[in-house]
Design a protein around this motif. Sequence first.
Motif, PDB file in Angstrom:
ATOM      1  N   PHE A   1       0.899  -1.349  -0.083  1.00 50.02           N
ATOM      2  CA  PHE A   1      -0.173   0.047   0.064  1.00 50.02           C
ATOM      3  C   PHE A   1       0.818   1.537   0.018  1.00 50.02           C
ATOM      4  O   PHE A   1       0.320   2.373  -0.269  1.00 50.02           O
ATOM      5  N   THR A   2       2.199   1.263   0.047  1.00 51.70           N
ATOM      6  CA  THR A   2       2.789   2.225   0.057  1.00 51.70           C
ATOM      7  C   THR A   2       3.571   2.611  -1.245  1.00 51.70           C
ATOM      8  O   THR A   2       4.188   3.683  -1.462  1.00 51.70           O
ATOM      9  N   THR A   3       2.943   1.909  -2.291  1.00 53.29           N
ATOM     10  CA  THR A   3       3.518   2.146  -3.596  1.00 53.29           C
ATOM     11  C   THR A   3       2.435   2.104  -4.622  1.00 53.29           C
ATOM     12  O   THR A   3       1.241   1.551  -4.278  1.00 53.29           O
ATOM     13  N   VAL A   4       2.444   2.583  -5.902  1.00 53.30           N
ATOM     14  CA  VAL A   4       1.398   2.338  -7.027  1.00 53.30           C
ATOM     15  C   VAL A   4       2.105   1.784  -8.024  1.00 53.30           C
ATOM     16  O   VAL A   4       3.504   1.809  -8.202  1.00 53.30           O
ATOM     17  N   ASN A   5       1.306   0.876  -8.708  1.00 50.24           N
ATOM     18  CA  ASN A   5       1.776   0.511  -9.996  1.00 50.24           C
ATOM     19  C   ASN A   5       1.911   1.480 -11.117  1.00 50.24           C
ATOM     20  O   ASN A   5       0.884   2.018 -11.330  1.00 50.24           O
ATOM     21  N   THR A   6       2.954   1.716 -11.823  1.00 50.88           N
ATOM     22  CA  THR A   6       3.244   2.966 -12.643  1.00 50.88           C
ATOM     23  C   THR A   6       2.353   2.935 -13.863  1.00 50.88           C
ATOM     24  O   THR A   6       1.278   3.854 -13.996  1.00 50.88           O
ATOM     25  N   ARG A   7       2.095   1.768 -14.410  1.00 55.19           N
ATOM     26  CA  ARG A   7       1.158   1.674 -15.508  1.00 55.19           C
ATOM     27  C   ARG A   7      -0.375   1.635 -15.261  1.00 55.19           C
ATOM     28  O   ARG A   7      -0.814   2.348 -15.902  1.00 55.19           O
ATOM     29  N   ARG A   8      -0.505   1.123 -14.104  1.00 54.96           N
ATOM     30  CA  ARG A   8      -1.886   1.311 -13.735  1.00 54.96           C
ATOM     31  C   ARG A   8      -2.433   2.464 -13.293  1.00 54.96           C
ATOM     32  O   ARG A   8      -3.459   3.223 -13.682  1.00 54.96           O
ATOM     33  N   GLN A   9      -1.436   3.234 -12.554  1.00 53.58           N
ATOM     34  CA  GLN A   9      -1.814   4.443 -12.085  1.00 53.58           C
ATOM     35  C   GLN A   9      -1.988   5.473 -13.349  1.00 53.58           C
ATOM     36  O   GLN A   9      -2.949   6.399 -13.437  1.00 53.58           O
ATOM     37  N   TRP A  10      -1.226   5.335 -14.296  1.00 57.12           N
ATOM     38  CA  TRP A  10      -1.161   6.062 -15.443  1.00 57.12           C
ATOM     39  C   TRP A  10      -2.406   5.905 -16.390  1.00 57.12           C
ATOM     40  O   TRP A  10      -2.791   6.805 -16.912  1.00 57.12           O
ATOM     41  N   ARG A  11      -2.890   4.565 -16.345  1.00 55.81           N
ATOM     42  CA  ARG A  11      -3.886   4.094 -17.077  1.00 55.81           C
ATOM     43  C   ARG A  11      -5.202   4.615 -16.494  1.00 55.81           C
ATOM     44  O   ARG A  11      -6.236   5.443 -17.162  1.00 55.81           O
ATOM     45  N   CYS A  12      -5.300   4.923 -15.101  1.00 52.91           N
ATOM     46  CA  CYS A  12      -6.562   5.608 -14.402  1.00 52.91           C
ATOM     47  C   CYS A  12      -6.294   7.194 -14.667  1.00 52.91           C
ATOM     48  O   CYS A  12      -7.505   7.413 -14.910  1.00 52.91           O
ATOM     49  N   MET A  13      -5.357   7.679 -14.518  1.00 50.93           N
ATOM     50  CA  MET A  13      -5.228   9.153 -14.858  1.00 50.93           C
ATOM     51  C   MET A  13      -5.710   9.308 -16.303  1.00 50.93           C
ATOM     52  O   MET A  13      -6.617  10.454 -16.606  1.00 50.93           O
TER      53      MET A  13
ATOM     54  N   LYS B   1      -7.246   7.436 -18.568  1.00 53.62           N
ATOM     55  CA  LYS B   1      -8.668   6.996 -19.048  1.00 53.62           C
ATOM     56  C   LYS B   1      -9.756   7.505 -18.272  1.00 53.62           C
ATOM     57  O   LYS B   1     -10.996   7.060 -18.234  1.00 53.62           O
ATOM     58  N   LEU B   2      -9.192   8.227 -16.858  1.00 50.25           N
ATOM     59  CA  LEU B   2     -10.377   8.711 -15.951  1.00 50.25           C
ATOM     60  C   LEU B   2     -11.175   7.460 -15.333  1.00 50.25           C
ATOM     61  O   LEU B   2     -12.219   7.329 -15.164  1.00 50.25           O
ATOM     62  N   LEU B   3     -10.240   6.303 -14.975  1.00 52.37           N
ATOM     63  CA  LEU B   3     -10.905   4.943 -14.313  1.00 52.37           C
ATOM     64  C   LEU B   3     -10.651   5.043 -12.785  1.00 52.37           C
ATOM     65  O   LEU B   3      -9.516   6.077 -12.161  1.00 52.37           O
ATOM     66  N   CYS B   4     -11.533   4.471 -11.989  1.00 53.87           N
ATOM     67  CA  CYS B   4     -11.465   4.643 -10.744  1.00 53.87           C
ATOM     68  C   CYS B   4     -10.047   3.921 -10.315  1.00 53.87           C
ATOM     69  O   CYS B   4      -9.836   2.621 -10.513  1.00 53.87           O
ATOM     70  N   GLN B   5      -9.426   4.352  -9.199  1.00 58.63           N
ATOM     71  CA  GLN B   5      -8.125   3.670  -8.742  1.00 58.63           C
ATOM     72  C   GLN B   5      -8.602   2.573  -8.087  1.00 58.63           C
ATOM     73  O   GLN B   5      -7.684   1.576  -7.595  1.00 58.63           O
ATOM     74  N   VAL B   6      -9.761   2.258  -7.523  1.00 53.30           N
ATOM     75  CA  VAL B   6      -9.995   1.148  -6.581  1.00 53.30           C
ATOM     76  C   VAL B   6     -10.758  -0.064  -7.579  1.00 53.30           C
ATOM     77  O   VAL B   6     -10.030  -1.091  -7.571  1.00 53.30           O
ATOM     78  N   CYS B   7     -11.666   0.459  -8.356  1.00 55.99           N
ATOM     79  CA  CYS B   7     -12.158  -0.946  -9.297  1.00 55.99           C
ATOM     80  C   CYS B   7     -11.784  -0.969 -10.913  1.00 55.99           C
ATOM     81  O   CYS B   7     -12.270  -1.713 -11.334  1.00 55.99           O
ATOM     82  N   ALA B   8     -11.439   0.077 -11.104  1.00 57.67           N
ATOM     83  CA  ALA B   8     -10.649   0.359 -12.748  1.00 57.67           C
ATOM     84  C   ALA B   8     -11.694   0.483 -13.523  1.00 57.67           C
ATOM     85  O   ALA B   8     -11.705   0.345 -14.682  1.00 57.67           O
TER      86      ALA B   8
ATOM     87  N   PRO C   1      -8.704   9.497  -9.851  1.00 56.35           N
ATOM     88  CA  PRO C   1     -10.097   9.352  -9.625  1.00 56.35           C
ATOM     89  C   PRO C   1     -10.525   8.298  -8.945  1.00 56.35           C
ATOM     90  O   PRO C   1      -9.977   7.286  -8.927  1.00 56.35           O
ATOM     91  N   THR C   2     -11.814   8.375  -8.090  1.00 60.21           N
ATOM     92  CA  THR C   2     -12.190   7.441  -7.531  1.00 60.21           C
ATOM     93  C   THR C   2     -13.813   7.582  -8.004  1.00 60.21           C
ATOM     94  O   THR C   2     -14.409   8.697  -7.621  1.00 60.21           O
ATOM     95  N   CYS C   3     -14.362   6.587  -8.343  1.00 59.47           N
ATOM     96  CA  CYS C   3     -15.904   6.505  -8.825  1.00 59.47           C
ATOM     97  C   CYS C   3     -16.610   6.764  -7.521  1.00 59.47           C
ATOM     98  O   CYS C   3     -16.485   6.385  -6.277  1.00 59.47           O
ATOM     99  N   ARG C   4     -17.891   7.287  -8.047  1.00 61.00           N
ATOM    100  CA  ARG C   4     -19.061   7.548  -6.624  1.00 61.00           C
ATOM    101  C   ARG C   4     -19.173   6.400  -5.692  1.00 61.00           C
ATOM    102  O   ARG C   4     -19.274   6.427  -4.607  1.00 61.00           O
ATOM    103  N   THR C   5     -19.250   5.119  -6.615  1.00 56.12           N
ATOM    104  CA  THR C   5     -19.708   3.757  -5.691  1.00 56.12           C
ATOM    105  C   THR C   5     -18.400   3.386  -4.877  1.00 56.12           C
ATOM    106  O   THR C   5     -18.830   3.016  -3.705  1.00 56.12           O
TER     107      THR C   5
END
Length: 212
Positions: free
Chosen positions: A70-82, A84-91, A122-126
């Motif tokens: 939990f102290t790190t993020v995966n670079t490609r997944r973080q980049w993809r969420c930013m 594509k405006l995907l939720c960082q929890v559920c994608a 971002p984090t989706c409303r749900t």
Amino acid sequence: MSLVTKVSETGFRYPYVIGWTGEAVEEHALRWRPHRDGERLSYAVERRTDVAFGVLRLRQGQSMMGKPDFTTVNTRRQWRCMDKLLCQVCAQSAVDPDTGRTWWLLSSSEGAAGDGFTNAPPTCRTCIPEAISQCSHLRRNAAVFTVGASWPYGVRGDVFLPYLPPVVPFQENAVVRFADTEGIRHCIARELLVRLHDVQPAVTDRETRRAA
């Protein structure tokens, strides 16, 4: 790349963007390559997906294997969420289908300044209530917003000195703006930073029920 989030034996969903111990950073030799404006940092053997927005990105696995970190993020997944405006929890998409605005969960200190840049996808409303309940920092400092627009601002990464063997970075975990074209050429990016525009406070479903 899989969009499936992992779930623990107790039913806890691991956020899509976090790193895993089985996704260790791949060790690859670095080199300086000629560029029209000077030297550019590169892997000795480049891949097509290594560079985005003109910056070299950290290579990591995508297996979600091992233990969650939990102290790190995966670079490609973080980049993809930013990107594509995907939720960082559920994608899934964090864009509200009714308003076209994007849900964003920040700490109160980040949101207080209004429009600014962030490394938090971002984090989706749900997923917002779940994200707040699982993070001690957010339980104390969560601020929920909707955002009208966002665009790439820069990266957080390691900066190397040009013309020297790129073995040890000159700066670690530094913020480098895309406007700093020289710094971008000398950097390995760990996270994409985006600037937020038209940031408006929002109310979650949980807060609405609590106020009723």
